[in-house]
Design an enzyme around this catalytic site. Sequence first.
Site, PDB file in Angstrom:
ATOM      1  N   ASP A 101      82.411  16.789  22.687  1.00 18.96           N
ATOM      2  CA  ASP A 101      82.577  16.785  21.175  1.00 18.96           C
ATOM      3  C   ASP A 101      84.201  17.304  21.013  1.00 18.96           C
ATOM      4  OD1 ASP A 101      81.467  19.208  22.026  1.00 18.96           O
ATOM      5  OD2 ASP A 101      81.152  19.824  20.112  1.00 18.96           O
ATOM      6  N   GLU A 167      78.551  21.026  22.021  1.00 14.05           N
ATOM      7  CA  GLU A 167      78.974  22.244  22.708  1.00 14.05           C
ATOM      8  C   GLU A 167      79.411  23.036  21.424  1.00 14.05           C
ATOM      9  OE1 GLU A 167      80.932  25.671  23.573  1.00 14.05           O
ATOM     10  OE2 GLU A 167      82.300  23.869  23.142  1.00 14.05           O
ATOM     11  N   GLU A 168      80.367  22.656  20.505  1.00 13.70           N
ATOM     12  CA  GLU A 168      81.105  23.349  19.574  1.00 13.70           C
ATOM     13  C   GLU A 168      80.278  23.714  18.292  1.00 13.70           C
ATOM     14  OE1 GLU A 168      83.974  24.577  19.840  1.00 13.70           O
ATOM     15  OE2 GLU A 168      85.032  23.164  21.281  1.00 13.70           O
ATOM     16  N   ARG A 211      85.105  34.470  37.473  1.00  7.73           N
ATOM     17  CA  ARG A 211      84.633  35.885  37.216  1.00  7.73           C
ATOM     18  C   ARG A 211      83.075  35.784  37.738  1.00  7.73           C
ATOM     19  NH1 ARG A 211      86.618  40.474  34.931  1.00  7.73           N
ATOM     20  NH2 ARG A 211      84.991  42.131  34.895  1.00  7.73           N
ATOM     21  N   HIS A 398      91.505  25.458  20.391  1.00  5.34           N
ATOM     22  CA  HIS A 398      91.293  25.349  19.201  1.00  5.34           C
ATOM     23  C   HIS A 398      92.625  25.292  18.195  1.00  5.34           C
ATOM     24  CE1 HIS A 398      86.682  26.225  19.088  1.00  5.34           C
ATOM     25  NE2 HIS A 398      87.050  25.745  20.243  1.00  5.34           N
TER      26      HIS A 398
END
Length: 428
Positions: A101, A167-168, A211, A398
Amino acid sequence: MRIFSLLLFIVSLVVAQTPNSVNKEIDKLSNRLEKKVIEWRRDFHENPELSNREFKTAEKVAKHLRSLGIDVQTGVAHTGVVGLLKGGKPGKVVALRADMDALPVKEKVDLPFASKAKGLYQGKEVDVMHACGHDNHIAGLMGAAEILSKIKKDLPGTVKFIFQPAEEGAPLGEKGGAKFMVEEGVMKNPEVDAIFGLHAWPGKVGTVEYRSGPTMAAAERMRITVTGSQTHGAVPWKGVDPIAVSSQIINSLQTIVAREVDITQVPAIVTIGSIHGGVRNNIIPEEVVMEGTIRTFNDKVRQDIHESIIRKAEMIASASNASAKVEIFSDIAKVTFNEPSLTEKMVPSLERVYGKDNVKITPFITGAEDFPFFTDHAPGLYFFNGVAPDPSKAAPNHSPYFFADEKNLKYGMKALTQLAVDYLYLNK
Protein backbone atom coordinates in the site's frame (compact mmCIF):
# COMPACT_ATOMS: atom_id res chain seq x y z
CA MET A 1 33.38 -10.83 21.50
CA ARG A 2 35.76 -13.63 20.37
CA ILE A 3 33.09 -16.23 21.15
CA PHE A 4 30.51 -14.32 19.07
CA SER A 5 32.98 -14.02 16.16
CA LEU A 6 33.70 -17.75 16.37
CA LEU A 7 29.98 -18.54 16.33
CA LEU A 8 29.49 -16.37 13.25
CA PHE A 9 32.40 -18.15 11.56
CA ILE A 10 30.92 -21.56 12.36
CA VAL A 11 27.48 -20.43 11.15
CA SER A 12 29.02 -19.09 7.94
CA LEU A 13 30.52 -22.53 7.27
CA VAL A 14 27.12 -24.14 7.79
CA VAL A 15 25.34 -21.62 5.54
CA ALA A 16 28.02 -22.31 2.94
CA GLN A 17 26.35 -25.71 2.51
CA THR A 18 24.18 -23.92 -0.05
CA PRO A 19 25.84 -25.26 -3.21
CA ASN A 20 28.16 -22.81 -4.90
CA SER A 21 26.39 -23.51 -8.17
CA VAL A 22 23.11 -22.28 -6.64
CA ASN A 23 24.75 -19.11 -5.30
CA LYS A 24 26.25 -18.40 -8.73
CA GLU A 25 22.85 -18.90 -10.34
CA ILE A 26 21.30 -16.40 -7.89
CA ASP A 27 23.98 -13.87 -8.85
CA LYS A 28 23.46 -14.43 -12.57
CA LEU A 29 19.67 -14.23 -12.40
CA SER A 30 19.76 -11.12 -10.20
CA ASN A 31 21.88 -9.31 -12.77
CA ARG A 32 19.63 -10.47 -15.59
CA LEU A 33 16.41 -9.45 -13.81
CA GLU A 34 17.51 -6.05 -12.51
CA LYS A 35 16.15 -4.10 -15.49
CA LYS A 36 12.78 -5.88 -15.30
CA VAL A 37 12.51 -5.21 -11.54
CA ILE A 38 13.24 -1.51 -12.12
CA GLU A 39 10.43 -1.38 -14.70
CA TRP A 40 8.00 -3.02 -12.26
CA ARG A 41 8.95 -0.60 -9.53
CA ARG A 42 8.44 2.42 -11.79
CA ASP A 43 4.98 1.18 -12.74
CA PHE A 44 4.00 0.66 -9.08
CA HIS A 45 5.43 4.05 -8.17
CA GLU A 46 3.49 5.83 -10.89
CA ASN A 47 0.27 4.00 -10.03
CA PRO A 48 0.12 3.75 -6.22
CA GLU A 49 -2.97 2.54 -4.35
CA LEU A 50 -4.10 3.16 -0.78
CA SER A 51 -4.57 0.54 1.95
CA ASN A 52 -7.12 -2.18 1.15
CA ARG A 53 -7.47 -0.67 -2.33
CA GLU A 54 -4.44 -2.32 -3.96
CA PHE A 55 -6.55 -3.85 -6.74
CA LYS A 56 -4.36 -3.23 -9.80
CA THR A 57 -1.18 -3.84 -7.79
CA ALA A 58 -2.47 -7.23 -6.63
CA GLU A 59 -3.59 -8.13 -10.15
CA LYS A 60 -0.12 -7.42 -11.55
CA VAL A 61 1.55 -9.43 -8.78
CA ALA A 62 -0.77 -12.41 -9.20
CA LYS A 63 -0.33 -12.45 -12.98
CA HIS A 64 3.45 -12.51 -12.59
CA LEU A 65 3.44 -15.30 -10.01
CA ARG A 66 1.12 -17.44 -12.16
CA SER A 67 3.43 -16.93 -15.15
CA LEU A 68 6.17 -18.56 -13.06
CA GLY A 69 4.09 -21.64 -12.32
CA ILE A 70 3.57 -20.62 -8.70
CA ASP A 71 0.31 -21.58 -6.98
CA VAL A 72 -1.52 -18.31 -6.30
CA GLN A 73 -4.25 -17.31 -3.88
CA THR A 74 -5.84 -13.86 -4.26
CA GLY A 75 -8.27 -11.83 -2.19
CA VAL A 76 -6.52 -12.68 1.08
CA ALA A 77 -7.38 -10.00 3.66
CA HIS A 78 -9.20 -8.07 0.88
CA THR A 79 -6.44 -7.57 -1.71
CA GLY A 80 -3.54 -9.70 -0.50
CA VAL A 81 -1.76 -12.18 -2.78
CA VAL A 82 -0.09 -15.37 -1.54
CA GLY A 83 2.12 -17.55 -3.73
CA LEU A 84 3.40 -21.03 -2.94
CA LEU A 85 6.50 -22.49 -4.59
CA LYS A 86 7.37 -26.11 -3.80
CA GLY A 87 11.02 -26.99 -4.23
CA GLY A 88 12.37 -30.15 -5.81
CA LYS A 89 13.14 -31.71 -2.43
CA PRO A 90 11.21 -31.87 0.86
CA GLY A 91 12.09 -29.49 3.66
CA LYS A 92 11.02 -26.52 5.74
CA VAL A 93 8.65 -23.72 4.75
CA VAL A 94 10.06 -20.20 4.56
CA ALA A 95 7.96 -17.08 3.93
CA LEU A 96 8.99 -13.80 2.29
CA ARG A 97 6.80 -10.73 2.79
CA ALA A 98 6.32 -7.44 0.95
CA ASP A 99 3.72 -4.76 1.74
CA MET A 100 1.86 -3.13 -1.16
CA ASP A 101 0.00 0.00 0.00
CA ALA A 102 0.83 3.66 -0.56
CA LEU A 103 0.12 6.79 1.49
CA PRO A 104 -2.12 9.88 1.16
CA VAL A 105 0.87 12.08 0.28
CA LYS A 106 1.41 14.43 -2.69
CA GLU A 107 4.70 13.57 -4.37
CA LYS A 108 7.24 16.40 -4.67
CA VAL A 109 10.09 14.43 -6.22
CA ASP A 110 10.87 15.35 -9.82
CA LEU A 111 10.75 11.95 -11.53
CA PRO A 112 9.52 11.01 -15.02
CA PHE A 113 7.36 8.36 -13.30
CA ALA A 114 6.24 10.52 -10.37
CA SER A 115 2.78 9.74 -9.04
CA LYS A 116 -0.17 11.84 -10.11
CA ALA A 117 -2.64 9.35 -8.66
CA LYS A 118 -5.65 10.25 -6.54
CA GLY A 119 -7.52 8.18 -4.01
CA LEU A 120 -10.26 8.34 -1.41
CA TYR A 121 -9.03 8.64 2.18
CA GLN A 122 -11.45 9.11 5.10
CA GLY A 123 -14.11 10.36 2.70
CA LYS A 124 -11.89 12.91 0.94
CA GLU A 125 -10.05 12.82 -2.37
CA VAL A 126 -6.29 12.88 -1.76
CA ASP A 127 -3.05 12.62 -3.66
CA VAL A 128 -1.38 9.21 -3.36
CA MET A 129 2.33 8.37 -3.26
CA HIS A 130 4.59 5.45 -2.42
CA ALA A 131 6.27 7.62 0.21
CA CYS A 132 7.41 4.66 2.29
CA GLY A 133 9.11 2.62 -0.42
CA HIS A 134 6.58 -0.21 -0.65
CA ASP A 135 6.87 -0.06 -4.45
CA ASN A 136 10.47 -1.23 -3.99
CA HIS A 137 9.32 -4.06 -1.72
CA ILE A 138 6.76 -5.37 -4.22
CA ALA A 139 9.10 -5.30 -7.20
CA GLY A 140 11.96 -6.83 -5.21
CA LEU A 141 9.84 -9.75 -4.01
CA MET A 142 8.50 -10.32 -7.53
CA GLY A 143 12.11 -10.57 -8.66
CA ALA A 144 12.97 -12.97 -5.82
CA ALA A 145 9.99 -15.12 -6.80
CA GLU A 146 11.27 -15.35 -10.38
CA ILE A 147 14.78 -16.31 -9.27
CA LEU A 148 13.49 -18.96 -6.86
CA SER A 149 11.11 -20.38 -9.47
CA LYS A 150 14.04 -20.92 -11.83
CA ILE A 151 16.07 -22.82 -9.21
CA LYS A 152 13.15 -24.63 -7.57
CA LYS A 153 14.50 -28.09 -8.43
CA ASP A 154 17.45 -27.32 -6.12
CA LEU A 155 15.33 -26.04 -3.22
CA PRO A 156 15.01 -28.37 -0.21
CA GLY A 157 11.65 -27.04 0.93
CA THR A 158 8.87 -24.59 0.13
CA VAL A 159 8.75 -20.80 -0.26
CA LYS A 160 5.61 -18.81 0.52
CA PHE A 161 5.38 -15.32 -0.99
CA ILE A 162 3.20 -12.92 1.01
CA PHE A 163 2.16 -9.69 -0.71
CA GLN A 164 0.38 -7.83 2.07
CA PRO A 165 -2.17 -5.01 1.85
CA ALA A 166 -2.76 -2.22 4.38
CA GLU A 167 0.51 -2.16 6.30
CA GLU A 168 -0.08 1.56 6.80
CA GLY A 169 -3.41 0.79 8.46
CA ALA A 170 -6.80 -0.22 7.16
CA PRO A 171 -9.44 2.45 6.52
CA LEU A 172 -11.66 3.24 9.49
CA GLY A 173 -14.25 0.53 10.00
CA GLU A 174 -12.31 -2.09 7.98
CA LYS A 175 -10.05 -4.97 8.94
CA GLY A 176 -6.72 -5.25 7.23
CA GLY A 177 -2.98 -5.71 7.25
CA ALA A 178 -0.82 -8.49 8.63
CA LYS A 179 -3.23 -9.26 11.47
CA PHE A 180 -6.08 -9.93 9.06
CA MET A 181 -3.84 -12.04 6.79
CA VAL A 182 -2.89 -14.17 9.79
CA GLU A 183 -6.56 -14.52 10.74
CA GLU A 184 -7.23 -15.79 7.22
CA GLY A 185 -4.57 -18.49 7.62
CA VAL A 186 -1.57 -17.12 5.72
CA MET A 187 0.90 -18.68 8.19
CA LYS A 188 -0.69 -22.13 7.80
CA ASN A 189 -1.39 -24.61 4.98
CA PRO A 190 1.53 -25.23 4.93
CA GLU A 191 2.71 -23.95 8.29
CA VAL A 192 5.52 -21.40 8.02
CA ASP A 193 8.78 -22.20 9.85
CA ALA A 194 10.47 -18.80 9.43
CA ILE A 195 9.67 -15.48 7.77
CA PHE A 196 11.83 -12.67 6.35
CA GLY A 197 10.96 -9.12 5.39
CA LEU A 198 12.76 -5.90 4.53
CA HIS A 199 12.11 -2.18 4.42
CA ALA A 200 13.43 0.53 2.13
CA TRP A 201 15.44 2.82 4.40
CA PRO A 202 17.29 6.13 3.87
CA GLY A 203 20.64 4.46 4.50
CA LYS A 204 23.30 4.34 1.81
CA VAL A 205 22.55 2.16 -1.22
CA GLY A 206 24.46 -1.09 -0.93
CA THR A 207 24.24 -1.24 2.85
CA VAL A 208 21.90 -3.11 5.15
CA GLU A 209 20.98 -2.64 8.81
CA TYR A 210 19.50 -5.11 11.25
CA ARG A 211 19.14 -5.63 14.98
CA SER A 212 18.76 -8.79 17.03
CA GLY A 213 15.84 -8.82 19.48
CA PRO A 214 13.56 -5.76 19.85
CA THR A 215 14.05 -3.62 16.74
CA MET A 216 11.02 -1.43 16.00
CA ALA A 217 8.64 -0.05 18.58
CA ALA A 218 5.17 -1.11 19.55
CA ALA A 219 2.78 1.66 18.48
CA GLU A 220 -0.37 2.60 20.33
CA ARG A 221 -2.87 5.36 19.71
CA MET A 222 -4.28 7.32 22.62
CA ARG A 223 -7.21 9.68 22.92
CA ILE A 224 -7.79 11.97 25.91
CA THR A 225 -11.13 13.71 26.16
CA VAL A 226 -11.21 16.59 28.66
CA THR A 227 -14.66 17.82 29.68
CA GLY A 228 -15.21 21.15 31.41
CA SER A 229 -18.11 23.60 31.48
CA GLN A 230 -18.81 25.97 28.61
CA THR A 231 -18.96 29.69 29.27
CA HIS A 232 -18.36 33.09 27.68
CA GLY A 233 -14.69 33.89 27.15
CA ALA A 234 -15.21 37.15 29.02
CA VAL A 235 -16.29 35.39 32.24
CA PRO A 236 -14.07 32.28 32.54
CA TRP A 237 -14.81 31.97 36.27
CA LYS A 238 -18.37 30.93 35.43
CA GLY A 239 -17.22 27.74 33.71
CA VAL A 240 -14.37 25.23 33.65
CA ASP A 241 -11.86 25.73 30.83
CA PRO A 242 -10.88 22.37 29.23
CA ILE A 243 -8.29 24.11 27.04
CA ALA A 244 -6.31 25.30 30.04
CA VAL A 245 -6.64 21.88 31.67
CA SER A 246 -5.50 20.16 28.46
CA SER A 247 -2.40 22.34 28.26
CA GLN A 248 -1.46 21.27 31.79
CA ILE A 249 -2.00 17.62 30.91
CA ILE A 250 0.17 17.92 27.77
CA ASN A 251 3.01 19.48 29.74
CA SER A 252 2.74 16.80 32.40
CA LEU A 253 2.83 13.98 29.83
CA GLN A 254 6.21 15.20 28.62
CA THR A 255 7.72 14.32 32.00
CA ILE A 256 6.81 10.62 31.76
CA VAL A 257 9.67 9.61 29.48
CA ALA A 258 11.98 12.36 30.79
CA ARG A 259 11.54 11.46 34.46
CA GLU A 260 9.88 8.06 34.86
CA VAL A 261 11.38 5.76 32.21
CA ASP A 262 14.91 4.37 32.46
CA ILE A 263 15.93 5.33 28.93
CA THR A 264 19.38 3.79 29.42
CA GLN A 265 17.63 0.43 29.00
CA VAL A 266 15.10 1.07 26.23
CA PRO A 267 13.72 4.23 24.61
CA ALA A 268 10.08 5.28 24.78
CA ILE A 269 7.97 8.02 23.21
CA VAL A 270 4.82 9.82 24.34
CA THR A 271 3.59 12.34 21.77
CA ILE A 272 0.45 14.42 21.45
CA GLY A 273 -0.05 15.07 17.76
CA SER A 274 -3.55 16.49 17.63
CA ILE A 275 -5.66 18.77 19.85
CA HIS A 276 -9.14 20.02 18.99
CA GLY A 277 -11.52 22.16 21.02
CA GLY A 278 -13.70 25.19 20.54
CA VAL A 279 -15.35 26.89 17.58
CA ARG A 280 -15.16 30.61 18.37
CA ASN A 281 -12.68 33.10 19.82
CA ASN A 282 -14.89 34.25 22.70
CA ILE A 283 -16.40 30.94 23.83
CA ILE A 284 -14.68 28.59 26.26
CA PRO A 285 -15.79 25.17 24.99
CA GLU A 286 -17.15 22.28 26.96
CA GLU A 287 -14.75 19.70 25.53
CA VAL A 288 -11.23 19.22 24.16
CA VAL A 289 -10.05 16.04 22.45
CA MET A 290 -6.35 15.23 22.20
CA GLU A 291 -4.82 12.36 20.26
CA GLY A 292 -1.31 11.02 20.28
CA THR A 293 0.98 8.02 20.05
CA ILE A 294 2.89 5.85 22.50
CA ARG A 295 6.01 3.98 21.34
CA THR A 296 7.67 1.34 23.54
CA PHE A 297 9.99 -1.68 23.32
CA ASN A 298 9.19 -3.33 26.64
CA ASP A 299 5.85 -4.52 28.02
CA LYS A 300 6.47 -3.36 31.60
CA VAL A 301 7.48 0.10 30.38
CA ARG A 302 4.35 0.16 28.25
CA GLN A 303 2.10 -0.67 31.21
CA ASP A 304 3.86 1.87 33.45
CA ILE A 305 3.37 4.58 30.82
CA HIS A 306 -0.32 3.71 30.49
CA GLU A 307 -0.81 4.03 34.24
CA SER A 308 1.06 7.33 34.38
CA ILE A 309 -0.94 8.85 31.50
CA ILE A 310 -4.24 7.88 33.10
CA ARG A 311 -3.18 9.07 36.54
CA LYS A 312 -1.88 12.44 35.36
CA ALA A 313 -4.79 13.18 33.04
CA GLU A 314 -7.49 12.27 35.56
CA MET A 315 -5.90 13.97 38.57
CA ILE A 316 -4.97 17.20 36.75
CA ALA A 317 -8.49 17.44 35.37
CA SER A 318 -10.04 16.69 38.75
CA ALA A 319 -7.94 19.41 40.41
CA SER A 320 -9.65 21.95 38.12
CA ASN A 321 -13.17 20.52 38.48
CA ALA A 322 -12.96 19.00 35.01
CA SER A 323 -12.89 15.34 33.99
CA ALA A 324 -10.60 13.38 31.67
CA LYS A 325 -11.30 10.14 29.84
CA VAL A 326 -8.24 8.27 28.56
CA GLU A 327 -8.56 5.68 25.78
CA ILE A 328 -5.57 3.66 24.57
CA PHE A 329 -5.86 1.56 21.41
CA SER A 330 -3.19 -1.14 21.52
CA ASP A 331 -3.97 -3.42 18.59
CA ILE A 332 -2.02 -1.41 16.01
CA ALA A 333 1.58 -2.66 15.96
CA LYS A 334 3.56 -4.69 18.44
CA VAL A 335 7.33 -4.68 18.96
CA THR A 336 9.15 -5.92 15.86
CA PHE A 337 11.30 -8.67 17.35
CA ASN A 338 14.07 -10.40 15.42
CA GLU A 339 14.51 -13.85 16.93
CA PRO A 340 18.16 -13.82 18.10
CA SER A 341 19.21 -17.35 17.11
CA LEU A 342 17.65 -17.01 13.65
CA THR A 343 19.20 -13.57 13.19
CA GLU A 344 22.64 -14.86 14.13
CA LYS A 345 22.38 -17.73 11.69
CA MET A 346 21.29 -15.52 8.78
CA VAL A 347 23.80 -12.66 9.11
CA PRO A 348 26.25 -14.46 6.79
CA SER A 349 23.53 -14.45 4.11
CA LEU A 350 23.29 -10.66 4.34
CA GLU A 351 27.08 -10.41 4.26
CA ARG A 352 27.19 -12.43 1.05
CA VAL A 353 24.78 -9.99 -0.64
CA TYR A 354 26.01 -6.65 0.72
CA GLY A 355 29.60 -7.40 1.73
CA LYS A 356 30.70 -7.81 5.36
CA ASP A 357 31.67 -4.15 5.80
CA ASN A 358 28.24 -3.00 4.62
CA VAL A 359 26.20 -4.97 7.18
CA LYS A 360 25.48 -2.72 10.17
CA ILE A 361 23.59 -3.01 13.45
CA THR A 362 20.84 -0.39 13.68
CA PRO A 363 19.92 1.44 16.87
CA PHE A 364 16.36 1.07 18.18
CA ILE A 365 13.83 2.42 15.66
CA THR A 366 10.78 4.15 17.10
CA GLY A 367 8.83 3.67 13.91
CA ALA A 368 6.44 0.72 13.88
CA GLU A 369 5.46 -2.21 11.65
CA ASP A 370 2.71 -4.84 11.62
CA PHE A 371 5.26 -7.56 10.69
CA PRO A 372 5.13 -8.84 14.33
CA PHE A 373 1.68 -10.34 13.67
CA PHE A 374 3.51 -12.82 11.41
CA THR A 375 6.31 -13.48 13.91
CA ASP A 376 3.73 -14.40 16.55
CA HIS A 377 3.52 -17.65 14.57
CA ALA A 378 7.09 -18.21 13.34
CA PRO A 379 10.51 -16.71 14.09
CA GLY A 380 11.46 -13.87 11.78
CA LEU A 381 14.12 -11.44 10.67
CA TYR A 382 13.20 -7.93 9.52
CA PHE A 383 15.98 -5.78 8.07
CA PHE A 384 16.56 -2.43 6.40
CA ASN A 385 17.75 -2.09 2.81
CA GLY A 386 19.58 1.18 2.11
CA VAL A 387 18.06 3.24 -0.73
CA ALA A 388 19.74 6.67 -0.48
CA PRO A 389 22.60 7.92 -2.68
CA ASP A 390 23.58 10.29 0.16
CA PRO A 391 22.01 9.53 3.57
CA SER A 392 22.94 12.99 4.90
CA LYS A 393 20.56 14.54 2.35
CA ALA A 394 17.92 11.82 2.29
CA ALA A 395 14.30 12.60 3.12
CA PRO A 396 12.71 10.26 5.67
CA ASN A 397 10.03 7.71 4.93
CA HIS A 398 6.53 9.26 4.64
CA SER A 399 8.00 12.52 3.30
CA PRO A 400 6.71 13.88 -0.05
CA TYR A 401 10.42 14.06 -0.96
CA PHE A 402 11.19 10.40 -0.15
CA PHE A 403 13.45 9.04 -2.90
CA ALA A 404 14.79 5.54 -3.51
CA ASP A 405 17.77 5.02 -5.79
CA GLU A 406 16.91 2.14 -8.14
CA LYS A 407 20.26 0.48 -7.43
CA ASN A 408 18.69 -0.70 -4.17
CA LEU A 409 16.35 -3.06 -5.98
CA LYS A 410 18.93 -5.69 -6.88
CA TYR A 411 20.21 -5.77 -3.30
CA GLY A 412 16.73 -6.23 -1.86
CA MET A 413 15.82 -8.92 -4.41
CA LYS A 414 19.06 -10.82 -3.79
CA ALA A 415 18.82 -10.52 -0.01
CA LEU A 416 15.33 -12.04 0.13
CA THR A 417 16.38 -14.80 -2.26
CA GLN A 418 19.60 -15.61 -0.42
CA LEU A 419 17.90 -15.69 2.98
CA ALA A 420 15.23 -18.09 1.72
CA VAL A 421 17.72 -20.42 0.03
CA ASP A 422 20.23 -20.42 2.89
CA TYR A 423 17.51 -21.01 5.48
CA LEU A 424 16.21 -24.03 3.58
CA TYR A 425 19.67 -25.53 3.14
CA LEU A 426 20.60 -24.78 6.75
CA ASN A 427 17.52 -26.68 7.95
CA LYS A 428 17.30 -29.51 5.41
